[in-house]
Enzyme design. Structure first.
Site, short mmCIF file in Angstrom:
data_model
loop_
_atom_site.label_atom_id
_atom_site.label_comp_id
_atom_site.label_asym_id
_atom_site.label_seq_id
_atom_site.Cartn_x
_atom_site.Cartn_y
_atom_site.Cartn_z
N GLU A 158 7.85 8.50 1.59
CA GLU A 158 6.40 8.41 1.79
C GLU A 158 6.07 8.42 3.28
O GLU A 158 6.46 7.52 4.01
CB GLU A 158 5.89 7.14 1.12
N HIS A 188 6.26 -7.10 1.39
CA HIS A 188 6.82 -6.18 2.38
C HIS A 188 8.05 -6.75 3.09
O HIS A 188 8.87 -5.99 3.58
CB HIS A 188 5.77 -5.82 3.44
N GLN A 193 9.69 2.82 1.58
CA GLN A 193 8.86 2.47 2.74
C GLN A 193 9.00 1.00 3.14
O GLN A 193 9.05 0.68 4.32
CB GLN A 193 7.40 2.81 2.45
N PHE A 194 9.09 0.10 2.16
CA PHE A 194 9.44 -1.30 2.38
C PHE A 194 10.33 -1.73 1.23
O PHE A 194 10.05 -1.38 0.07
CB PHE A 194 8.19 -2.20 2.45
N LEU A 254 3.52 8.90 -3.70
CA LEU A 254 3.66 7.45 -3.60
C LEU A 254 4.27 6.93 -4.90
O LEU A 254 3.61 6.32 -5.73
CB LEU A 254 2.29 6.81 -3.36
N GLU A 272 8.14 5.42 -5.91
CA GLU A 272 9.54 5.17 -5.61
C GLU A 272 10.46 5.64 -6.73
O GLU A 272 11.57 6.12 -6.49
CB GLU A 272 9.76 3.67 -5.35
#
Length: 325
Positions: free
Chosen positions: A29, A129, A82-83, A58, A60
């Site tokens: 992403e 996050h 992304q996290f 978007l 995963e």
């Protein structure tokens, strides 16, 4: 040699591997034109094109399925989550599929996938996050789980990960991305996966850690030295498989140990390290092996994270309990 931050070293590792092997693909992403939320992939799409470095939806779960399919077709995918708090969305692909593929097919297929992802607290991120979920990964057979603490290690370990024929979870602590610089070779080099590193020699106690907690451990060791204690700091670098030989050798030298992790206390990497020490080196111990961890609660909102995350003062306090036992 060049002075690099960890984020620069990670970017350089991916650049080296994109140049070296046309089968390496980077996707996730916002990793393309934007270069990722932390700019880890900055300029890579411009240099290597949209077929080699590209954005995904978007999703995963879709990223995981794409990585497996590409690996089966002979590519070396380097997807980004992304996290890492979002790893639950792709757990089936990671733990249920790619971790088992070599076993499932009797070695006929390999899964040369490197999942990169930032994690860790201390930078005031939103909920979900900063979670430290490496324990889930380390508990999954078939995965290698790598967590560097320095720019030099990050580059060498990431190159090794991308070249590995086994799936690697490569976790990058957000607080370390730009916190300091270190001399890093500009060319091609590797750091062995599964090999710990002695970051500071000592003789009175072993402080065993990984990721950002290595730096808290080093700070604690400096303070302990002022009081006459010599602490050895062991950086695991890889939390699965553990470098048990280096851990045991350090404990047999110092006869005392504590293990430090940012993650919650229950069922984590630290607990596994303590168990390995007890099974292999208990006759060398002069005190119980203690842990320094976060409490067993949900990660707090950012206003409270400074009191939740372990720090060097906690490490000193625990080390003294062991040293004076």
């Amino acid at each position: 040699m060049a002075q690099m931050t960890m984020i620069q070293a990670i970017n350089d590792a991916m650049r080296q591997e994109l140049k070296r092997d046309e089968k390496v693909l980077i996707f996730g992403e916002d990793v393309g034109k934007n270069g990722g939320v932390f700019r880890a992939t900055e300029n890579l799409q411009a240099e290597f094109g949209e077929d080699r470095v590209f954005d995904t939806p978007l999703a995963e779960s879709g990223i995981g399925g794409l990585a497996i399919g590409l690996a089966l077709e002979g590519f070396r995918p380097v997807p980004e989550i992304q996290f890492f708090g979002f790893v639950y969305e792709v757990m089936d692909s990671i733990a249920g599929q790619m971790a088992r593929y070599r076993f499932r097919t009797g070695g006929s297929y390999k899964m040369p996938i490197t999942f990169r992802s930032p994690f860790g607290g201390g930078v005031h991120t939103p909920e979900m996050h900063a979670d430290s979920l490496e324990g889930l990964m380390a508990q999954t057979p078939g995965l290698r789980v790598v967590i560097p603490s320095t720019p030099y290690d990050a580059k060498g370990l990431l190159i090794s990960a991308i070249r590995s024929d086994d799936p690697v979870i490569f976790l990058e602590h957000m607080k370390l991305y730009r916190s300091f610089r270190q001399e890093v070779p500009e060319g091609d080099y590797t750091v062995e996966i599964g090999k710990a590193d002695i970051k500071r020699e000592g003789k009175d106690i072993s402080i065993i850690s990984y990721g950002a907690m290595v730096h808290e451990s080093l700070k604690a060791a400096e303070e302990l030295e002022k009081e006459g204690y010599s602490a050895e700091v062991v950086d695991l670098r890889t939390v699965s498989p553990l470098d048990v030989d280096t851990i045991v050798a350090s404990v047999e030298k110092t006869n005392r140990a504590i293990v430090v992790q940012e993650a919650q206390r229950v069922a984590g990497v630290a607990a596994n390290v303590v168990a390995e020490i007890n099974e292999r080196a208990i006759l060398s111990l002069e005190a119980p092996v203690l842990r320094v961890t976060a409490p067993d609660t949900v990660y707090p909102f950012s206003q409270a994270e400074s009191v939740w995350i372990p720090n060097y003062k906690d490490i000193i306090e625990t080390a003294k309990k062991v040293l004076t036992f």
